[in-house]
Each structure stands twice: as C-alpha cells, then as structure tokens.
Design a protein around this motif. Structure first.
Motif, mmCIF file in Angstrom:
data_model
loop_
_atom_site.group_PDB
_atom_site.id
_atom_site.type_symbol
_atom_site.label_atom_id
_atom_site.label_comp_id
_atom_site.label_asym_id
_atom_site.label_seq_id
_atom_site.Cartn_x
_atom_site.Cartn_y
_atom_site.Cartn_z
ATOM 1 N N TYR A 1 3.932 -8.193 -5.515
ATOM 2 C CA TYR A 1 4.609 -7.035 -6.330
ATOM 3 C C TYR A 1 3.958 -5.675 -5.932
ATOM 4 O O TYR A 1 4.792 -4.765 -6.008
ATOM 5 N N GLN B 1 2.436 -5.064 -3.058
ATOM 6 C CA GLN B 1 2.945 -4.553 -1.724
ATOM 7 C C GLN B 1 4.350 -4.017 -1.741
ATOM 8 O O GLN B 1 4.847 -3.069 -1.104
ATOM 9 N N MET B 2 5.410 -4.577 -2.613
ATOM 10 C CA MET B 2 6.718 -4.276 -2.862
ATOM 11 C C MET B 2 6.503 -2.751 -3.373
ATOM 12 O O MET B 2 7.527 -1.973 -2.853
ATOM 13 N N GLN C 1 4.275 -0.460 -3.105
ATOM 14 C CA GLN C 1 3.894 0.220 -1.798
ATOM 15 C C GLN C 1 5.211 0.536 -0.897
ATOM 16 O O GLN C 1 5.319 1.632 -0.497
ATOM 17 N N LEU C 2 5.915 -0.424 -0.552
ATOM 18 C CA LEU C 2 7.195 -0.498 0.009
ATOM 19 C C LEU C 2 8.140 0.384 -0.515
ATOM 20 O O LEU C 2 9.047 1.134 0.445
ATOM 21 N N SER C 3 8.016 0.523 -1.758
ATOM 22 C CA SER C 3 8.953 1.250 -2.438
ATOM 23 C C SER C 3 8.640 2.960 -2.637
ATOM 24 O O SER C 3 9.505 3.584 -3.137
ATOM 25 N N GLY C 4 7.526 3.189 -2.070
ATOM 26 C CA GLY C 4 7.003 4.538 -1.900
ATOM 27 C C GLY C 4 6.332 4.844 -3.177
ATOM 28 O O GLY C 4 6.478 6.142 -3.361
ATOM 29 N N ALA C 5 6.086 3.955 -3.904
ATOM 30 C CA ALA C 5 5.287 4.076 -5.087
ATOM 31 C C ALA C 5 3.924 4.986 -5.016
ATOM 32 O O ALA C 5 3.198 4.812 -4.069
ATOM 33 N N SER C 6 3.566 5.758 -5.837
ATOM 34 C CA SER C 6 2.382 6.705 -5.993
ATOM 35 C C SER C 6 1.361 5.816 -6.194
ATOM 36 O O SER C 6 1.465 4.776 -6.922
ATOM 37 N N HIS D 1 1.271 5.415 -9.957
ATOM 38 C CA HIS D 1 2.662 4.554 -10.451
ATOM 39 C C HIS D 1 1.913 3.096 -10.497
ATOM 40 O O HIS D 1 2.191 2.189 -11.289
ATOM 41 N N PHE E 1 0.463 -1.274 6.924
ATOM 42 C CA PHE E 1 -0.275 -1.707 5.756
ATOM 43 C C PHE E 1 -1.918 -2.000 6.428
ATOM 44 O O PHE E 1 -2.779 -2.111 5.762
ATOM 45 N N LEU F 1 7.084 8.833 3.133
ATOM 46 C CA LEU F 1 8.164 8.659 2.279
ATOM 47 C C LEU F 1 9.353 8.008 2.910
ATOM 48 O O LEU F 1 10.192 7.049 2.743
ATOM 49 N N ARG G 1 8.887 4.682 4.751
ATOM 50 C CA ARG G 1 8.785 3.597 3.760
ATOM 51 C C ARG G 1 10.455 3.359 3.554
ATOM 52 O O ARG G 1 10.727 2.119 3.350
ATOM 53 N N ALA H 1 5.655 -14.094 -5.924
ATOM 54 C CA ALA H 1 4.793 -12.993 -6.028
ATOM 55 C C ALA H 1 5.344 -11.645 -5.951
ATOM 56 O O ALA H 1 4.868 -10.723 -6.249
ATOM 57 N N CYS H 2 6.514 -11.585 -5.486
ATOM 58 C CA CYS H 2 7.215 -10.398 -5.107
ATOM 59 C C CYS H 2 7.818 -9.521 -6.333
ATOM 60 O O CYS H 2 8.062 -8.305 -6.442
ATOM 61 N N PHE I 1 13.748 0.558 -9.091
ATOM 62 C CA PHE I 1 12.559 1.559 -8.811
ATOM 63 C C PHE I 1 12.642 2.312 -7.380
ATOM 64 O O PHE I 1 12.585 3.480 -7.450
ATOM 65 N N PRO I 2 12.716 1.259 -6.443
ATOM 66 C CA PRO I 2 12.822 2.014 -5.043
ATOM 67 C C PRO I 2 13.932 2.905 -4.887
ATOM 68 O O PRO I 2 13.982 4.045 -4.065
ATOM 69 N N GLN J 1 13.194 6.008 -6.393
ATOM 70 C CA GLN J 1 12.032 6.645 -5.869
ATOM 71 C C GLN J 1 12.423 7.451 -4.628
ATOM 72 O O GLN J 1 11.933 8.618 -4.246
ATOM 73 N N PHE J 2 13.539 6.615 -3.714
ATOM 74 C CA PHE J 2 13.769 7.415 -2.536
ATOM 75 C C PHE J 2 15.043 8.307 -2.782
ATOM 76 O O PHE J 2 15.472 8.660 -1.533
ATOM 77 N N ARG K 1 17.460 -6.058 -2.561
ATOM 78 C CA ARG K 1 16.766 -4.662 -2.828
ATOM 79 C C ARG K 1 16.802 -4.001 -1.417
ATOM 80 O O ARG K 1 16.915 -2.852 -1.365
#
Lengths: 310, 576
Positions: free
Chosen positions: A198, A200-201, A203-208, A211, B336, B360, B363, B375-376, B389-390, B393-394, B441
């Motif tokens: 989660y 990594q997810m 990070q993929l979502s562009g979280a600071s 955050h 990564f 950004l 991403r 785990a995601c 959230f994403p 965020q975008f 997502r």
C-alpha cells in the motif's frame, strides 16, 4: 448421526457464546478496563482529594508527629484519630494529604516524560526509516549507544548539579532516556512498511512523503505506539521514583518517591512507622499494576492471536 | 477393488465457531482412498481441502472440530485415538508434506539428524549405522545426492528442500501420504521435477496419495482420481479421465476452462479495438537505453535496450522464472529502483531526473498492478481510499460526486458491484475482488502505460482468466499500453503482442507469441514450456522418469545464443 445439533445449549456452550461476544469488541478487554480504572482512580483521588481534604496539611508541623492511621497505635501508645486518617509522618505532615498531592505528581512526571520521549522517538524513527543513508546511521547508532547507558547514573550526576528541580524539569531530563526504544521500534516498522504494497500504491498515486508518513503509515502504527507509550511511562516512573528515593528529586514538592526517601532517612523502618513508607509504596504498586494491565490489554487488542476463544 | 481402502472418510463434517456464528468448513464429505491410488483434492482457497487433510492428521487448528462422521485410516478410527496414539500414527501411517517446504525444516540442524528424528520418535533408539542407511536410502529415493545429508536447509534450493520433505515423509513407509500444495511456492521447472519424484516414490512404496491443489493442469498430470470441492462440499468425484472429458458439475467445467492452453482457444474477446489516445509528444512512450542492474556483485539485468512506441496500444510480455530479473525490470520502469547503468526514458524524459511536476505527470501516466492484492490496500482505510486518493491527487476530480461516479463506473468496468465493495475494508474482500479493484483504480487514472507484475499469480485459478481479460480490455477500450510480467507462458501466449523470455537477466528469445511460445527454438523456452502442466492426459509430463534433469538442461540453455524472432511494429528490441 446423533441429534446433538438440536439439544439446548449447555452451560459450557453459553459461556463460549459469551466469550465470543466479548471477542467481537476488542476494546472491551477486562485487563484494559481494570488497568485504566486503577490509573483513573489515582487521578480521581488527586482531584477529589483537593476538595474534600485540606492540601495545606502537607506542610511540616501542621499536625502532631508520627501519628498512626485510624485503628492503630504507635510505639508511644497514641491512637490514630480522624483528624489524620492515614496518620502523620515524622515532620507532622498528614500522610493522606501527602498521597493526594504526591501520587498524581508521580504519575504526571511519568506521563510527561514519556510523551516527550515518544514525540522524539516518532520523529527520529520516521526520519531514520524514511530517509535512510547517513541520517539513519547517525540516529541508529546514537539510539543504540544511549540504550547501553544506565539512565540513573547520568541523572544522579545531572540532578546533583542542578540541585532543586521542578517536576517539569525532571520530566524533561528523564525524557532524554526514554526515546531510544520507540525510535528503534518505529524505525523497524517504517522500514518494513516502506516495502509494503500500500505504500508503493501511495507512491504510484503521487503521494507526498508527509502523506505517506502520516496518513498511510501512522494509523497502522497506533497499536505499537500505544504499547510503547505505556512501556515508557513505566520506565519513566521507575526512574523518577528511583531518583526521588535517593533524595534527588524536587525538594519542595511532595511526590511518592520523596515521601519514601524521607521515611527511610528518618529511620521509619526500624521505628515501625510502617504507614509512612508503606502507604506510598502501596500506591506505587497500584500504579505499576495498572500500567501492566493496560499493556497486557493493549497487546491483546492489537494482536488478535492472543485473544483466545477457549 | 476388493482390498480395504487406506482412508475412508464418511459423512465428515468440520466446523469452526467464530464470532459470526459457526462456519461449516467441510460438509458431509464421503470418500475412499485406495492403496496405490493418487487422489487429488481440488478447489479454491477456503473450499475445505486443507481442513480435511488436517482432520485426518488430527491437527485441526483451534477452535475447529470434527462435528460429525468418521475418519477411518486402514481400519483405525482416527477420531477415537488419544493424543499419544495419534502421535505414533502420524508419520508412521500418515505422512504430511506441507506447503512451504522452505519453512518446514529446522534451519539450525543438518538434514540428516532431522530425518533421524522421525525414526527415533517412532522406533526408539537405533544405532547410527542403521539410521544412516535408512536416511541415505530415503534421500536416494527422491533423487538427491548423498552429500545432501550433511547440508543445512539454507544450502538447499527450494526444490531440494521440498524433496527432503518428501524423503522425511516416506522414511517410515506410511500407508497414506498427504501432500498439501507441495509445489505452490516453486517455479514450473522445479514443480515438474518435484511432482515426478513424488509420483515415483509413491508408486514404489505403494501408499495412497492425497494431493491437495488448485491447479487443474497439475492434477490432470499427476493423479488418478479427482475430488472437486466447493464451499466444503464434494461436488464431483471420479477418475481424472471422467472428470476432464465429461465434467458434470458447472463448477468443475469452470475450473477446467479457466486453465489457459498454449494454442488453445482464447479466453479473450477480440472485438472492440480502440485507438490509442492522441499523444502530444512524438517521443516513444518508453525507452530503455542499455539499462543494467546490479545488486552487489550479482547482475540481475544485463544491458538491455528497447523502445516501446505506444502509438497503438500493445501488450508486451516479459516471461521468466523467479530470479530471471523480470520484476527488477518492472520496478526500474516504475522508477522505484534506479538502474545501475543506462537510462530509462519516458516520453523522452529521463525517469531518474524529473522535476516535481514532471514526476507527478509520470506517476499519473505510468500505473501498476502488483502481485499481492492483499498488501496493496492500507488495512486502516476503506477500499475506496485507494481509488479516491490518486484520483484527487492527480487533479482529475471535479467534485466529490464526480469522484463517486468515476469510482462506480470503474467498478462496473471490471465487473464489481460498487455498492457492495467500495465501502468495505480490505480484509472483508477476497483476493480476486481486491485485484479487480486495483485494476479499476488504474482504469480511473487512464494511464498511458500499465505495468502488470504477476497480476494473477496469487488469485484463485477460476478468477485468473476474468481478471486477465479485464486487463486486456483496458488495452483495447482505453488504449493503454501494457507490460505484462509473468511466469505463466500460457496466458502470455494469449494476451500479448510481443514476448520476451528472460533467463538470468538476459533475453534469450523474443518475438511474437505465436512463434516464441507456439514454436520455441531456444532450449530454455522449450524447457519452460515442457514444464507447464496442462490438463491433457496424453502428455508425458510427470511419468516418473528420473532422467529428465532440469539442471543439465538449464546449463545447456545458458550456452545457447539468444534467438530473435519476428518483428512487431511499435516495439523494437535491440539485439544484444
């Protein structure tokens, strides 16, 4: 096939059902409730006591010297009276007033010290786990070094240099010795969480970074933080009482440790003035048992495997 | 079959009391396992197959209990045995080969004394020479060299550890062997070798075998009889031949059809080809320039260069065993994991050197679906957090209502009911539902590139095909280019436009899937394809031959030159 499915529930099965119900809400944990009740009892005693009892009785000479609690006689044959229900100490201070003022003070030092220690620990733990590299090395090594230093030794030197200190000052000094284990704990958790899906997810979502730290990781750390907080309150109180019993705590403010120090100093042990040292010791025991129960209860809340059905 | 069966289950019911009420894990199961027969238990996770096996061993986890029925092990009612009698029965009469062999061996003991433990516990103290003789014989029977006995578990590979576990299981010649997904953690090549060993040893000592698994192909190649379990009920039981050729229950038919075959019918719908979204930049979507990755002294990925144009959406598959460097490639593409040498360019921009705004944008345009759907999701939040959230965020969300509709549309697109799933916590959803949500997502963000790293390897077999077709549809409906990282050649054959086979960080064979997987030329690709178990009874896959030696074949493969097959427009792999 037997018809066991249709029998009315036996007593054992009813008890099982009740346990299962309790299993449902982890916070309704008996250990947790008992522990919290003991600590709240100490705080309540401090608050209510100030209204129903005269706090000025903590000063020297406010009553007769070395009076026993109600229902007992001291070596001079004096009987306890309701004017000093728990007796008085060698300076004529009322023991009930001493613990009404002193017990919450002891708890306060412990809570404040570990609150500060935890804040430092959270900050350093996150920094070390997240930034890695040189920062991590410095924080990790200094935490490891600090853990090996016995706090009492250093604090004795500090306190004797400072002389009289306030409760807050003492809490600050102790805080300097309780940040290491939360730092290590949080660093380890952050390191393993950083690899989790989660994060990594996110990070993929562009979280600071902030955050990820405070919105994604922190909520999952709460059980660890609680447990670590309670453990460091225990350590802080042990350290504080240790210093006080050596006569190094605040000189003018009554605390449980200071009362024990004075009792030992005045030879209360050999003069059979058991109420002088015995009652503060009993209260300390109640505080520690309360903290231990909370810690055990939290363990069961955060680790469902410890909660057993049978 | 007049002989008394090794194991007779009669009306076996097992239940677990939980806070939500009693869960019936196994419902009135009746089954016989005869001497020398191999019986497969197949079903999804939670169908009660492992629970049945544990009940036979009297090793049910608290608070589970046998609620009714009998378990008869060669004339003994297992349920009547007390703890000590049961202890003596385990291993000597029923052997259990666990799922994770890597965790089943004691890491601080050599292999040999661990094997002796079982003998000593059952037969008392024997002299050393006798113990040594028997453990050596057991190791030999599973095809391991003698010196294995003196090694510690960490010095063995996964397949060797699993074979040591088999050797320990059969050392007392049990009447029944229970193997609980013995190869689930192994890759296909090792899987074939381990299954061959297990079959050979089982027919040698003539015991019954209860093989638990979820892979129809593996079952078809291994067992004589199949028992199909669904939600604790035995829905179908018969010989493999009967079940594969004429499945009666619809669930069995689902299980069989969910196994993709190389060259078989495609499970995808080929219509609805969309155009790629208009791309502002003329630069290729993704470009690797001599990318190399070292972990210390080990080179995980040897220098590789390719260009993915991205004007028409394509699926590029990267296949290989574990340790081939395929997941390393994935994390390098996502930024990564910086490459040790070379550059990764996304639309002409070096991924490692991006400003905050570019980052950004990168991403948003490069999304991923990971292997582990469990785990995601952050366990603290409801699952809609991961979608909402994403999107916010975008800067894609215009209002809360807009976010909500977008989430609902995305759920519909992957075949989930938004009212049912969005407000749940992750632990309340199944793995398949979670993985679809991750796909949803990605869909909401409409990226240009999706990196799917083993997206279905941890999902139940019956759901794999549908999740893969969800991903496949993304490409056509929404024009997303996809990099599909997998060890499963059969799915790669169907979904991809171009396939790269990785072996120890090198591309050994690359080209269109019909050529690379349909008619492999490189020895390594051949080895991989030979190792896949398919539900095809006429294939000689696990016939117990010991001469099939993957180590030798791999060594040969390492010497062979890379083979580049046909070219697909839009993707250009530079020959090394």
């Amino acid at each position: 096939m037997t018809s066991q499915d249709h029998l009315p529930p036996t007593r054992a099965e009813k008890r099982q059902a009740k346990r299962i119900k309790r299993f449902d809400n982890p916070w309704m944990n008996p250990k947790l409730i008992w522990g919290a009740a003991l600590l709240l009892g100490i705080i309540a005693m401090g608050i209510i006591g100030r209204f129903v009892w005269d706090p000025d009785l903590v000063f020297t000479g406010s009553s007769m010297l070395r009076l026993p609690p109600v229902g007992f006689e001291n070596l001079r044959g004096q009987a306890g009276s309701m004017a000093n229900p728990l007796g008085t100490d060698g300076g004529g201070r009322d023991v009930l007033a001493l613990i009404i003022i002193g017990a919450p003070n002891t708890l306060f030092v412990g809570l404040l010290a570990s609150l500060i220690g935890m804040s430092i620990g959270i900050f350093l733990g996150f920094s070390a786990g997240f930034l890695g590299g040189r920062t991590d090395d410095i924080i990790r090594v200094s935490a490891d070094v600090m853990i090996t230093i016995p706090p009492l030794l250093i604090l004795v030197v500090f306190q004797s240099a400072f002389g009289d200190v306030s409760l807050t000052m003492m809490a600050l000094l102790i805080a300097g010795f309780v940040w290491q284990s939360p730092t290590r704990l949080i660093r380890a958790q952050v390191l393993s969480m950083k690899q989790s899906g989660y994060v990594q997810m996110a990070q993929l979502s562009g979280a600071s970074t902030s955050h990820i730290m405070f919105r994604e990781m922190m909520p999952n750390l709460v059980p660890y933080l609680f447990g670590s907080f309670i453990a460091s309150v225990t350590t802080s109180i042990v350290t504080a009482v240790g210093l006080e019993v050596l006569g190094l705590g605040p000189q003018r403010i009554p605390t449980l440790g200071r009362t024990i120090y004075e009792a030992i100093n005045a030879g209360a042990l050999i003069q059979n003035l058991w109420w002088w040292w015995g009652i503060p010791t009993l209260l300390l025991a109640i505080i520690f048992i309360g903290l231990l129960l909370i810690n055990l209860g939290l363990d069961e809340v955060s680790n469902p495997r410890l909660r057993r059905l049978s | 079959m007049t002989e008394k069966p090794v194991l007779t289950l009669k009306d076996l019911s097992i239940e677990f009391p939980t806070p939500q009420g009693v869960v019936q894990a196994v419902k009135a199961l009746s089954l016989d396992i005869h001497k020398g027969r191999r019986v497969g238990f197949i079903g999804e996770s939670g169908s009660g197959k492992t629970t049945t096996a544990l009940a036979v061993m009297q090793m049910l986890a608290e608070p589970g209990r046998v609620a009714g029925g009998t378990i008869d092990l060669g004339g003994t009612n297992v349920l009547d045995l007390d703890e000590d009698q049961m202890r003596r029965t385990r291993l000597s009469r029923v052997a259990y080969i666990p799922q994770g062999a890597m965790n089943s061996l004691n890491p601080v003991m050599r292999v040999e004394p661990q094997m002796w433990d079982g003998i000593i516990a059952h037969e008392g103290k024997l002299d050393r020479a006798e113990l040594k003789r028997r453990s050596d014989a057991a190791l030999e029977s599973v095809g391991l060299p003698q010196h294995t006995a003196d090694l510690y578990p960490h010095e063995l590979s996964g397949g060797m550890k699993q074979r040591v576990c088999i050797a320990m299981g059969i050392i007392l010649n049990p009447e029944l062997i229970i193997a609980d997904e013995p190869t689930s953690a192994l890759d296909v090549v090792t899987q074939r070798q381990v299954m061959q060993t297990l079959k050979a040893i089982q027919s040698e000592i003539g015991s019954g075998l209860m093989l638990i698994g979820h892979d129809m192909g593996l079952m078809a190649q291994t067992v004589d009889e199949l028992a199909v379990l669904k939600d604790g009920e035995l829905v179908e039981h018969g010989t493999v031949q009967q079940i594969l050729e004429a499945p009666k229950h619809p669930y069995t038919r689902d299980l069989i059809s969910s196994v993709p075959l190389v060259g078989g019918e495609s499970f995808l719908n080929p219509d609805a080809r969309a155009k790629a979204p208009e791309r502002a930049s003329a630069e290729p979507l993704l470009r690797f320039e001599d990318v190399r990755k070292n972990y210390g002294a080990v080179t995980a990925l040897h220098p590789m260069s390719f260009t993915l144009q991205g004007d028409t959406p394509q699926i590029i598959s990267i296949v290989g065993q574990s340790g081939s460097g395929k997941s390393t490639m994935g994390s390098i593409m996502l930024g990564f994991n910086p490459p040790s040498e070379g550059r990764v360019l996304f639309e002409g921009q070096d991924v490692a050197r991006m400003s905050a705004a570019q980052s950004l944008d990168f991403r948003k345009n490069v999304q991923a679906v990971f292997q582990d759907p469990y785990a995601c999701f952050n366990p603290f939040y409801r699952v809609n957090h991961a979608l909402k959230f994403p999107f916010k965020q975008f800067g894609l969300a215009k209002s809360d209502a807009h976010t909500q509709t977008a989430m609902e549309e995305a759920c519909d697109a992957v075949g989930l009911d938004p009212d049912l799933v969005l407000n749940r916590y992750p632990h309340q959803l199944s793995g398949g539902q979670r993985q679809r949500l991750i796909v949803a997502r990605a869909l909401m963000l409409s990226p240009k590139l999706l990196i799917a790293d083993e997206p279905v390897s941890m999902v139940d077999a019956s759901l794999r095909a549908s999740i893969l077709s969800n991903i496949y549809d993304l490409k056509d409906k929404y024009g997303i280019s996809i990099l599909y990282i997998t060890h499963d050649l059969a799915t790669a054959y169907h979904v991809s436009d171009y396939v790269m086979v990785l072996f120890k960080g090198h591309v050994v064979e690359a080209g269109p899937p019909k050529e690379v997987i349909g008619a492999p030329q490189h020895p390594y690709t051949k080895l991989l394809i030979d190792s896949i178990p398919w539900p095809d009874l006429h294939r000689s896959w696990g016939d117990g031959r010991q001469d099939w030696d993957p180590v030798k074949l791999e060594a040969e493969a390492a010497k062979a030159r890379s083979i580049y097959r046909g070219i697909v427009p839009g993707f250009d792999l530079q020959e090394a």
